[in-house]
Design a protein around this motif. Structure first.
Motif, PDB file in Angstrom:
ATOM      1  N   PHE A  76       0.812  -1.208   0.000  1.00 33.99           N
ATOM      2  CA  PHE A  76       0.000   0.000   0.000  1.00 33.99           C
ATOM      3  C   PHE A  76       0.856   1.273   0.000  1.00 33.99           C
ATOM      4  O   PHE A  76       1.632   1.516   0.902  1.00 33.99           O
ATOM      5  CB  PHE A  76      -0.889  -0.045   1.238  1.00 33.99           C
ATOM      6  N   THR A  77       0.681   2.090  -1.046  1.00 31.53           N
ATOM      7  CA  THR A  77       1.281   3.429  -1.049  1.00 31.53           C
ATOM      8  C   THR A  77       0.252   4.409  -1.576  1.00 31.53           C
ATOM      9  O   THR A  77      -0.714   4.012  -2.228  1.00 31.53           O
ATOM     10  CB  THR A  77       2.519   3.533  -1.964  1.00 31.53           C
ATOM     11  N   GLY A  78       0.499   5.690  -1.316  1.00 25.69           N
ATOM     12  CA  GLY A  78      -0.368   6.731  -1.857  1.00 25.69           C
ATOM     13  C   GLY A  78      -1.754   6.680  -1.260  1.00 25.69           C
ATOM     14  O   GLY A  78      -1.976   6.136  -0.188  1.00 25.69           O
ATOM     15  N   PHE A  79      -2.716   7.278  -1.970  1.00 28.44           N
ATOM     16  CA  PHE A  79      -4.076   7.313  -1.456  1.00 28.44           C
ATOM     17  C   PHE A  79      -4.897   6.216  -2.113  1.00 28.44           C
ATOM     18  O   PHE A  79      -4.587   5.748  -3.183  1.00 28.44           O
ATOM     19  CB  PHE A  79      -4.708   8.676  -1.715  1.00 28.44           C
ATOM     20  N   GLY A  80      -5.964   5.838  -1.431  1.00 25.12           N
ATOM     21  CA  GLY A  80      -6.800   4.777  -1.957  1.00 25.12           C
ATOM     22  C   GLY A  80      -6.974   3.723  -0.880  1.00 25.12           C
ATOM     23  O   GLY A  80      -6.860   4.011   0.302  1.00 25.12           O
ATOM     24  N   THR A  81      -7.214   2.499  -1.294  1.00 28.32           N
ATOM     25  CA  THR A  81      -7.376   1.437  -0.320  1.00 28.32           C
ATOM     26  C   THR A  81      -6.338   0.356  -0.572  1.00 28.32           C
ATOM     27  O   THR A  81      -6.013   0.063  -1.726  1.00 28.32           O
ATOM     28  CB  THR A  81      -8.777   0.796  -0.406  1.00 28.32           C
ATOM     29  N   PRO A  82      -5.800  -0.215   0.484  1.00 22.49           N
ATOM     30  CA  PRO A  82      -4.800  -1.274   0.304  1.00 22.49           C
ATOM     31  C   PRO A  82      -5.415  -2.531  -0.311  1.00 22.49           C
ATOM     32  O   PRO A  82      -6.608  -2.788  -0.126  1.00 22.49           O
ATOM     33  CB  PRO A  82      -4.309  -1.536   1.728  1.00 22.49           C
ATOM     34  N   ASP A  83      -4.616  -3.273  -1.028  1.00 22.32           N
ATOM     35  CA  ASP A  83      -5.060  -4.515  -1.638  1.00 22.32           C
ATOM     36  C   ASP A  83      -4.674  -5.662  -0.712  1.00 22.32           C
ATOM     37  O   ASP A  83      -3.515  -6.047  -0.623  1.00 22.32           O
ATOM     38  CB  ASP A  83      -4.383  -4.664  -3.013  1.00 22.32           C
ATOM     39  N   TYR A  84      -5.691  -6.179   0.008  1.00 23.47           N
ATOM     40  CA  TYR A  84      -5.407  -7.231   0.983  1.00 23.47           C
ATOM     41  C   TYR A  84      -5.326  -8.601   0.339  1.00 23.47           C
ATOM     42  O   TYR A  84      -5.135  -9.605   1.016  1.00 23.47           O
ATOM     43  CB  TYR A  84      -6.473  -7.245   2.084  1.00 23.47           C
ATOM     44  N   GLY A  85      -5.525  -8.649  -0.985  1.00 29.96           N
ATOM     45  CA  GLY A  85      -5.544  -9.943  -1.646  1.00 29.96           C
ATOM     46  C   GLY A  85      -4.161 -10.549  -1.834  1.00 29.96           C
ATOM     47  O   GLY A  85      -4.019 -11.749  -2.020  1.00 29.96           O
ATOM     48  N   ASP A  86      -3.144  -9.684  -1.764  1.00 33.53           N
ATOM     49  CA  ASP A  86      -1.811 -10.151  -2.132  1.00 33.53           C
ATOM     50  C   ASP A  86      -0.857  -9.852  -0.986  1.00 33.53           C
ATOM     51  O   ASP A  86      -0.173  -8.834  -0.978  1.00 33.53           O
ATOM     52  CB  ASP A  86      -1.393  -9.425  -3.426  1.00 33.53           C
ATOM     53  N   LEU A  87      -0.840 -10.719   0.015  1.00 29.11           N
ATOM     54  CA  LEU A  87      -0.029 -10.461   1.197  1.00 29.11           C
ATOM     55  C   LEU A  87       1.315 -11.172   1.099  1.00 29.11           C
ATOM     56  O   LEU A  87       1.382 -12.348   0.750  1.00 29.11           O
ATOM     57  CB  LEU A  87      -0.766 -10.940   2.454  1.00 29.11           C
ATOM     58  N   ASP A  88       2.369 -10.441   1.384  1.00 22.60           N
ATOM     59  CA  ASP A  88       3.688 -11.079   1.428  1.00 22.60           C
ATOM     60  C   ASP A  88       4.599 -10.279   2.361  1.00 22.60           C
ATOM     61  O   ASP A  88       4.214  -9.245   2.899  1.00 22.60           O
ATOM     62  CB  ASP A  88       4.295 -11.173   0.023  1.00 22.60           C
ATOM     63  N   LEU A  89       5.805 -10.751   2.527  1.00 23.58           N
ATOM     64  CA  LEU A  89       6.741 -10.119   3.450  1.00 23.58           C
ATOM     65  C   LEU A  89       7.689  -9.172   2.725  1.00 23.58           C
ATOM     66  O   LEU A  89       8.764  -8.858   3.222  1.00 23.58           O
ATOM     67  CB  LEU A  89       7.537 -11.192   4.201  1.00 23.58           C
ATOM     68  N   GLU A  90       7.262  -8.706   1.551  1.00 24.86           N
ATOM     69  CA  GLU A  90       8.159  -7.890   0.734  1.00 24.86           C
ATOM     70  C   GLU A  90       8.682  -6.664   1.487  1.00 24.86           C
ATOM     71  O   GLU A  90       9.859  -6.313   1.381  1.00 24.86           O
ATOM     72  CB  GLU A  90       7.401  -7.435  -0.515  1.00 24.86           C
ATOM     73  N   MET A  91       7.790  -6.013   2.261  1.00 27.89           N
ATOM     74  CA  MET A  91       8.196  -4.792   2.959  1.00 27.89           C
ATOM     75  C   MET A  91       9.287  -5.084   3.985  1.00 27.89           C
ATOM     76  O   MET A  91      10.145  -4.252   4.248  1.00 27.89           O
ATOM     77  CB  MET A  91       6.991  -4.152   3.651  1.00 27.89           C
ATOM     78  N   TYR A  92       9.242  -6.279   4.568  1.00 23.54           N
ATOM     79  CA  TYR A  92      10.247  -6.619   5.571  1.00 23.54           C
ATOM     80  C   TYR A  92      11.591  -6.919   4.916  1.00 23.54           C
ATOM     81  O   TYR A  92      12.648  -6.547   5.433  1.00 23.54           O
ATOM     82  CB  TYR A  92       9.778  -7.797   6.421  1.00 23.54           C
ATOM     83  N   SER A  93      11.546  -7.568   3.753  1.00 27.10           N
ATOM     84  CA  SER A  93      12.821  -7.815   3.075  1.00 27.10           C
ATOM     85  C   SER A  93      13.383  -6.507   2.532  1.00 27.10           C
ATOM     86  O   SER A  93      14.595  -6.284   2.540  1.00 27.10           O
ATOM     87  CB  SER A  93      12.660  -8.855   1.963  1.00 27.10           C
ATOM     88  N   ARG A  94      12.472  -5.598   2.121  1.00 34.72           N
ATOM     89  CA  ARG A  94      12.921  -4.276   1.688  1.00 34.72           C
ATOM     90  C   ARG A  94      13.589  -3.534   2.849  1.00 34.72           C
ATOM     91  O   ARG A  94      14.616  -2.880   2.671  1.00 34.72           O
ATOM     92  CB  ARG A  94      11.709  -3.493   1.182  1.00 34.72           C
ATOM     93  N   ALA A  95      13.012  -3.689   4.033  1.00 35.58           N
ATOM     94  CA  ALA A  95      13.588  -3.015   5.208  1.00 35.58           C
ATOM     95  C   ALA A  95      14.991  -3.529   5.481  1.00 35.58           C
ATOM     96  O   ALA A  95      15.908  -2.751   5.743  1.00 35.58           O
ATOM     97  CB  ALA A  95      12.690  -3.239   6.425  1.00 35.58           C
ATOM     98  N   LEU A  96      15.161  -4.851   5.375  1.00 34.26           N
ATOM     99  CA  LEU A  96      16.481  -5.413   5.669  1.00 34.26           C
ATOM    100  C   LEU A  96      17.512  -4.957   4.652  1.00 34.26           C
ATOM    101  O   LEU A  96      18.702  -4.870   4.955  1.00 34.26           O
ATOM    102  CB  LEU A  96      16.401  -6.945   5.704  1.00 34.26           C
ATOM    103  N   ALA A  97      17.053  -4.670   3.430  1.00 31.79           N
ATOM    104  CA  ALA A  97      17.985  -4.231   2.394  1.00 31.79           C
ATOM    105  C   ALA A  97      18.205  -2.723   2.424  1.00 31.79           C
ATOM    106  O   ALA A  97      19.055  -2.205   1.709  1.00 31.79           O
ATOM    107  CB  ALA A  97      17.451  -4.644   1.020  1.00 31.79           C
ATOM    108  N   ASP A  98      17.439  -2.023   3.258  1.00 28.08           N
ATOM    109  CA  ASP A  98      17.505  -0.557   3.302  1.00 28.08           C
ATOM    110  C   ASP A  98      18.488  -0.151   4.402  1.00 28.08           C
ATOM    111  O   ASP A  98      18.226  -0.352   5.586  1.00 28.08           O
ATOM    112  CB  ASP A  98      16.083  -0.040   3.593  1.00 28.08           C
ATOM    113  N   SER A  99      19.627   0.404   3.986  1.00 23.88           N
ATOM    114  CA  SER A  99      20.655   0.717   4.986  1.00 23.88           C
ATOM    115  C   SER A  99      20.141   1.759   5.974  1.00 23.88           C
ATOM    116  O   SER A  99      20.540   1.765   7.138  1.00 23.88           O
ATOM    117  CB  SER A  99      21.927   1.209   4.307  1.00 23.88           C
ATOM    118  N   GLY A 100      19.239   2.634   5.500  1.00 22.56           N
ATOM    119  CA  GLY A 100      18.662   3.624   6.407  1.00 22.56           C
ATOM    120  C   GLY A 100      17.874   2.953   7.521  1.00 22.56           C
ATOM    121  O   GLY A 100      17.939   3.364   8.681  1.00 22.56           O
ATOM    122  N   PHE A 101      17.154   1.898   7.176  1.00 23.81           N
ATOM    123  CA  PHE A 101      16.379   1.162   8.177  1.00 23.81           C
ATOM    124  C   PHE A 101      17.295   0.465   9.169  1.00 23.81           C
ATOM    125  O   PHE A 101      17.092   0.514  10.386  1.00 23.81           O
ATOM    126  CB  PHE A 101      15.470   0.139   7.498  1.00 23.81           C
TER     127      PHE A 101
END
Lengths: 328, 396
Positions: A76-101
């Motif tokens: 989910f980004t921006g405005f609108g409604t999140p799509d709950y149909g497609d759940l995965d851990l992508e955001m967490y793997s993105r966090a681990l790859a983000d040196s800022g995080f």
């Protein structure tokens, strides 16, 4: 809702197993009595008192956490409604790859551990000094506790001025002692420690009060016995008194750690924005930045969940400890 | 605003804007009252954190399906973050004839996905170098002769040698001041085309690197030592108090000079187009955006038409320290500095959009750029890593 005295009496003194069997035979299946027997004699009858707050807290606290967890699994980004149909851990793997995080997580952890330990030590020291029957005890206690009553917004501005490179009071003091000036805010290797110092100043008084209460609860006989046995003052505190402060230490450290996680307010006020000085970014500021500057709701939720897990990792063992001692 | 229609029914609506401009906002509201005495309104100034609080409030309201009638923000690529929640105000632009009176850049930047999404209220200029007259005189520097970034660096060196003043004051407690200094320096040193290529996502790495080299020289040698612990307000105070020679800022900085006592344009402070960017006006817009699902479409249309009108632009901008985006406005109520600015604006060869204030890149890119400044270029100044980070951030 009328009180069913029969069932109440049954479950009040009978063993659960026997009770269930008996009441089942006697009056047929009744959800009220079944619930009462399972959870205690007044479970249903008392529900009008505890059920509304239970539901409200459940919805607004735990429901919100679960919803947050769900959002963190979407894209989910921006405005609108999140799509709950497609759940995965992508955001967490993105966090681990983000040196800022990763940096923010490390800073959060350092702040958590460093701030808590130093503040506890300082608070204990102050409490012991205050407890030595000094004069003006109340005055000192008030002075030490005062910073905690100030808002982060105020103290952050104080410290921003005090840490100023040119005319901040700290650099004036250390240059008058013959040392070089230090760039407290601008040096990324130092700024986190500077922030920690400021927070420590603010919360040492709180730790002191908790420890003081703990010290006052220790009977005078313990001090006297130690003295009779010929223990020095240091030895007496180290071997006899401090070990009895376990409860105070645990409760103070939980509160302090939670404050450390909330250092957002301080950092926000220090620079007037969501981006702390380089080297002092923590998960809380990172989360707000991702949410409101970039509208990366899902990613911000993943950061929030990480922060939540860190908090849980701290509070969980404490709750378990209290539960084992029968305090919950 | 809430409209009091005949028969007593009211359509409620509210407008959200930044609080830093309280006096300008008051003037705007007063002018609106004069124009539309029947319309009730609710103007919510929200301050702090360089519009961050405003952004958060607006984001929450838009997300919750409770949009304000209109809110203040930047047009251009900044509109991308409001994808899906902005309505269109084509009819306002048409009925008011805005296309004929606004500069072409305003016409272009207020459209997104083929429709007008906002109306401009005023414009600040970004490529500004302000100076304290007595300090530069003491140093023997003639600001008007500074027509390149290297000449500026030489002048900073002269100030450092000849006076006790700070050559260039910089408030870097936030990263945005450095990001916008990058933009002006790149425009002045590498030229319009290189700067526009950078914004468009095809940056010339050598140009970015050269810009950072100049920045490292300026920031590493000629700024105040307490830069990292002060913000714009304190930094600007160094100019007012004569502690510093130069400051780079948007021309909102000049608003503080007007409010300072005995500190007058041309006598005590002066303006120079940022060296190398002469003939250009780096654009900034204060605009009102139009949310879809608008709580008060008719009154909001009235308000949008008003925001682009001469009455509104004169009332607001003279207090905000900015200029009208219309080129047909009588500037007699403005001071001499803003009159000159308006002339530069109308006659500029190029009006490149700014980098840090929404017109040049989408907000996410802007955050990424500021991340780079924070981690690589807030002292020590790591030219190569910063250049690489900037190139990565904008590249398509």
């Amino acid at each position: 809702m009328t009180r069913n005295t029969d069932t109440g009496d049954d479950s009040g003194d009978a063993l659960p197993d026997g009770g269930v069997a008996e009441s089942g035979q006697r009056s047929g299946f009744s959800p009220v009595s079944a619930l009462n027997e399972r959870f205690g004699s007044d479970f249903v009858e008392s529900s009008q008192f505890w059920l509304p707050p239970f539901l409200l807290v459940g919805l607004f606290v735990y429901g919100a956490i679960i919803w947050n967890l769900l959002i963190s699994l979407t894209d989910f980004t921006g405005f609108g409604t999140p799509d709950y149909g497609d759940l995965d851990l992508e955001m967490y793997s993105r966090a681990l790859a983000d040196s800022g995080f990763v940096d923010a997580a490390i800073n959060t952890f350092i702040l958590l551990v460093g701030f808590t330990l130093v503040t506890l030590a300082l608070g204990l020291g102050l409490a012991i000094l205050i407890d030595r029957n000094i004069r003006f005890e109340n005055t000192f206690r008030t002075i030490y506790l005062l910073p905690m009553s100030l808002s982060f917004v105020v103290t952050a501005q104080f410290w921003a001025w005090m840490f100023n490179f040119n005319n901040g009071v700290i650099n004036i003091v250390i240059t008058s002692l013959g040392f070089g000036r230090v760039d407290w805010i601008g040096n990324p290797d130092i700024v986190l420690w500077a922030v920690m110092f400021a927070l420590m100043w603010q919360f040492a008084g709180y730790a002191m009060v908790v420890f003081l209460a703990g010290l006052r609860a220790i009977p005078d006989e313990h001090y006297e016995a130690a003295k009779v046995d010929g223990a020095s003052t240091v030895r007496m505190y180290w071997r006899v008194i401090i070990p009895q402060l376990k409860g105070s230490t645990i409760s103070a450290s939980v509160v302090l750690m939670v404050f450390a996680l909330k250092a957002f307010d301080f950092l926000y006020s220090l620079v007037g924005g969501y981006r702390p000085p380089n080297g002092a970014d923590i998960l809380a500021t990172k989360m707000v930045r991702e949410a409101y500057a970039n509208l990366n709701w899902a990613y911000a939720s993943a950061v929030a969940i990480t922060l939540f897990l860190m908090t849980l990792g701290i509070v969980g063992p404490y709750l378990y400890y209290q539960y084992n001692r029968g305090n919950l | 605003m809430a409209a009091a229609a005949e028969g007593g029914t009211r359509s409620k609506c509210s407008t959200v804007g930044p609080a830093a401009t309280a006096r300008a906002a008051e003037a705007l509201v007063a002018a609106f009252d004069e124009e539309y005495p029947d319309v009730e309104h609710e103007f919510n100034p929200i301050g702090g954190g360089g519009n961050q609080n405003l952004d958060a409030v607006v984001a929450n309201r838009l997300q919750n399906g409770d949009p304000p009638s209109s809110f203040a923000n930047w047009p251009g690529p900044n509109l991308q973050r409001y994808e899906g929640v902005l309505g269109e105000v084509d009819d306002v632009w048409e009925s008011e004839g805005f296309e004929d009176v606004m500069v072409q850049e305003a016409v272009d930047l207020h459209q997104y996905n083929g429709a007008y999404r906002a109306v401009p209220l005023g414009s600040h200029r970004l490529n500004c170098l302000f100076y304290n007259t007595s300090v530069v005189e003491e140093a023997g520097v003639d600001p008007d002769s500074l027509t390149s970034v290297s000449a500026l660096i030489d002048a900073l060196e002269t100030v450092q040698n000849e006076t006790d003043a700070i050559p260039m004051t910089h408030g870097a407690s936030g990263t945005w001041t450095t990001t916008q200094l990058f933009a002006s320096t790149m425009l002045g040193q590498e030229g319009y085309e290189a700067y526009m290529n950078f914004l468009d996502g095809s940056p010339d790495e050598a140009a970015v690197q050269a810009t950072f080299e100049s920045l490292a020289e300026i920031l590493g040698n000629y700024i105040n030592e307490d830069a990292s612990s002060i913000g714009l307000t304190e930094s600007n105070q160094n100019i007012i108090e004569g502690n510093a020679a130069f400051i780079h800022q948007g021309n909102w900085a000049a608003g503080a000079y007007r409010n300072a006592e005995d500190f007058n344009y041309d006598e005590d402070w002066g303006f120079k187009t940022y060296p190398g960017s002469e003939g250009m006006y780096m654009l900034h817009f204060d605009s009102f955006l139009y949310p879809s699902n608008n709580p008060s479409p008719d009154v909001t249309d009235q308000f949008m038409a008003f925001a682009g009108s001469e009455a509104a632009q004169v009332a607001f901008n003279q207090y905000k320290g900015s200029i009208p985006t219309r080129t047909d406005v009588d500037m007699s109520e403005f001071g001499p500095y803003l009159q000159e600015t308006q002339q530069d604006f109308a006659e500029a060869d190029e009006r490149p959009p700014n980098l840090q204030h929404g017109l040049g890149v989408p907000s996410e890119t802007m955050t990424a750029l500021n991340d780079v400044i924070s981690s690589e270029f807030s002292g020590p100044y790591n030219v190569e890593a910063a250049a690489e980070g900037f190139v990565d951030a904008v590249s398509n």
